[in-house]
Scaffold this active site. Structure first.
Site, PDB file in Angstrom:
ATOM      1  N   ASP A 294       0.828  -1.203   0.000  1.00 31.64           N
ATOM      2  CA  ASP A 294       0.000   0.000   0.000  1.00 31.64           C
ATOM      3  C   ASP A 294       0.872   1.267   0.000  1.00 31.64           C
ATOM      4  O   ASP A 294       2.001   1.245   0.462  1.00 31.64           O
ATOM      5  CB  ASP A 294      -0.846  -0.053   1.281  1.00 31.64           C
ATOM      6  CG  ASP A 294      -1.955   0.977   1.299  1.00 31.64           C
ATOM      7  OD1 ASP A 294      -2.697   1.061   0.314  1.00 31.64           O
ATOM      8  OD2 ASP A 294      -2.098   1.679   2.314  1.00 31.64           O
ATOM      9  N   GLU A 323       1.971   0.312  -4.699  1.00 32.86           N
ATOM     10  CA  GLU A 323       0.957   1.297  -5.066  1.00 32.86           C
ATOM     11  C   GLU A 323       1.573   2.695  -4.967  1.00 32.86           C
ATOM     12  O   GLU A 323       1.480   3.347  -3.941  1.00 32.86           O
ATOM     13  CB  GLU A 323      -0.268   1.210  -4.151  1.00 32.86           C
ATOM     14  CG  GLU A 323      -1.375   2.174  -4.563  1.00 32.86           C
ATOM     15  CD  GLU A 323      -2.221   2.694  -3.390  1.00 32.86           C
ATOM     16  OE1 GLU A 323      -3.342   3.152  -3.637  1.00 32.86           O
ATOM     17  OE2 GLU A 323      -1.759   2.668  -2.239  1.00 32.86           O
TER      18      GLU A 323
END
Ligand code: CA
Ligand code: CA
Length: 582
Positions: A294, A323
């Site tokens: 993330d 990400e």
């Protein structure tokens, strides 16, 4: 393990005043360090002679045993060092577990978990769980899915808004409303049997403020502290900006993602070790095939590079997709491994999400064709691939759980099909968000809930059921069939997975490209027709360098033979994919 050290974090009243003593064949205590606050960090060396078993640890307060704890030393998973990771041969499907299927209504509310299920609340927990996914692996397999990324399963014991999973309160425990650690491990095992890899979503930037850590920090600098609550500026490009101010950089990396998400200080060596060990533990425990990390630019970037190195040392073929949600290719390219960055930074990160291409896809199929609009957006974006160390390491997608869904953005099923066909045939590894096949839109819901609706058929009593095919609209049935045909074909076609990409400047609303395996003398031709009106024929003269040697072709959707390659008919608003034949 290649790394034979292990650091245990021990939490308990006055534990910091003790020293750990172990008598176990092959296991030695190297160090016990107190950081204050009732924590003790114990460094172990696990020698080659150590066997799996229960390691008895005496925590000595001077001459007396204050506490004894049995720590299980587990055997390694067979073959775990050779885990292969995901590749361009895969199609990854993204699921929000709370919103996919409620396999076990009994775990919707669990004792000790603060938030209770409430399906009427668009921001509440709806009851989806691990069993709901495990029970529908066949459905996924038939859809052409070969890799599964689920948003985090780990405990989010927050008072509200916890269904998304990104405010983790225990990094070693699956949230009981999703199931148990063993349920998760068995889901991975069942997925593997269906030829589906599992990619775990990890969050190293922050953790949920309701974690026991926040009541008694393991170290005062366990989190990035500010005089008063300070948010990140969320501007990921700051980290790579050569003109950045220290003010902006600090706020970006050390500001908190949200009031409910405490920002880990990865510069603290105990935090760093904790996160590295946690990821390795999950690879071993669950038999993971990959990790999705993330908010990649938000943690300390030197730590992230160290983490990737530690992971790749244990699992040389393992893959991680980061990400890095940034809008421009040069900013994404910075984060991909082997990029020669001017500041000398090397990320060691194997894969990144292609956010710039996503933005192009969301515009290309609805715009009028022009010099730099419509299909030219795809062409122009791909032409910048020289920036990447290896563009095949990009994960391509049209939407995800944070972005407006494809159908409401692209407006018609025809446009959604075109986007899917493009994802299936361009370079990189495609990722599809759950519910794309159901043509989910946002309905009357505002904000995130409109992107994360319950999957039709996942709940008892659902009228429309994607799994059984009951009450699907003709458009939904058509979309599901299209996706299944497209990705099932892709699954078995090495040329489209690995072939060299050659594309031609879009003309008259037609974008043509080829994927070619030169040695194998195989080629796939893709024709995207973005015109609203039927375009009878495509004159293929200008594609001579790619068509040379090929006489006929096969339409992968209809199976029909194309006997003449000099002129090819392509209906309006559609994509024709042709396996060329000699
Ligand atoms: Ca449930
Ligand atoms: Ca941070």
């Amino acid at each position: 393990m290649k790394n034979n050290t292990l650091q245990l974090m021990v939490h308990g009243k006055d534990i910091g005043k003790t020293k750990a003593v172990i008598e176990y064949n092959g296991v030695k205590v190297k160090n016990s360090v107190s950081t204050g606050n009732d924590y003790l960090f114990v460094d172990l060396v696990i020698g080659n002679s150590a066997k799996p078993g229960m390691v008895s640890i005496d925590f000595m307060d001077k001459e007396t045993v204050a506490v004894n704890y049995k720590y299980e030393l587990k055997a390694r998973l067979t073959g775990s060092a050779k885990r292969a990771g995901f590749t361009t041969a895969d199609m990854m499907y993204l699921i929000m577990p709370d919103r996919f299927a409620n396999g076990d209504p009994n775990n919707d509310d669990m004792p000790g978990m603060l938030e209770k299920a409430d399906r009427t609340n668009p921001n509440g927990r709806h009851g989806g769980d691990i069993r709901g996914i495990t029970e529908h692996l066949d459905y996924l397999s038939k859809l052409g899915v070969t890799a599964l990324w689920c948003t985090p399963f780990l405990e989010n014991n927050m008072p509200a808004y916890s269904y998304h999973g990104y405010a983790i309160t225990d990094l070693y425990k699956v949230d009981p409303r999703f199931g148990t650690n063993d349920d998760y491990r068995m889901m991975v095992e069942a997925a593997h049997k269906k030829g589906i890899k599992v990619v775990m979503d990890m969050v190293f930037n922050h953790f949920g403020t309701n974690s026991y850590w926040m009541k008694n920090l393991p170290a005062n600098d366990w989190v990035n502290q500010w005089p008063e609550f300070t948010r990140s500026n969320y501007r990921g490009g700051v980290i790579t900006d050569p003109y950045r101010s220290q003010y902006d950089e600090k706020k970006m990396a050390n500001g908190w993602f949200d009031v409910t998400m405490a920002d880990f200080n990865q510069k603290n060596p105990y935090v760093a070790k904790y996160l590295i060990q946690n990821s390795i533990w999950w690879v071993e425990f669950a038999g993971l095939d990959g990790i999705r990390q993330d908010t990649y630019p938000y943690p300390d970037k030197e730590f992230m590079a160290d983490w990737m190195l530690a992971l790749r040392e244990e699992y040389p073929n393992f893959n991680v997709v980061g990400e890095a949600w940034i809008n421009y290719p040069p900013q994404i390219s910075y984060w991909l491994d082997n990029k020669k960055n001017n500041d000398g930074y090397r990320s060691n990160l194997t894969h990144a999400f292609d956010f710039p291409l996503m933005m192009a896809i969301q515009k290309a199929f609805t715009e009028n064709e022009g010099w730099d609009t419509g299909l030219a957006r795809l062409y122009e974006l791909l032409s910048q691939d020289f920036l990447y160390s290896d563009p095949s390491k990009l994960i391509t997608f049209a939407d995800n759980h944070d972005i407006e869904r494809t159908f409401p953005v692209l407006k018609t099923p025809e446009n959604v099909k075109m986007a899917l066909a493009f994802l299936a045939t361009t370079r990189g590894m495609p990722m599809i968000y759950y519910g794309t096949e159901a043509l989910l839109d946002r309905g009357t819901l505002e904000g995130d809930p409109g992107k994360r609706k319950d999957f039709p058929g996942g709940w008892q009593g659902d009228e429309v059921n994607m799994f059984t095919g009951e009450n699907l609209s003709p458009e939904q049935k058509d979309m599901k069939d299209y996706m299944s045909a497209l990705f099932t074909w892709r699954k078995g076609n090495k040329t489209v997975q690995e072939g060299k990409l050659t594309h031609y400047i879009p003309e008259d609303g037609m974008y043509v490209y080829f994927r070619t395996l030169e040695k194998e003398k195989k080629s796939v031709m893709v024709i995207i027709n973005n015109n609203e009106k039927y375009l009878k024929t495509l004159d293929t003269n200008r594609f001579e360098e790619n068509l040379n040697g090929y006489k006929t072709g096969k339409d992968i959707f209809t199976g029909s033979q194309i006997k003449e390659l000099s002129k090819i008919e392509v209906p309006a608003k559609s994509v024709k994919i042709i396996e060329l034949q000699r």
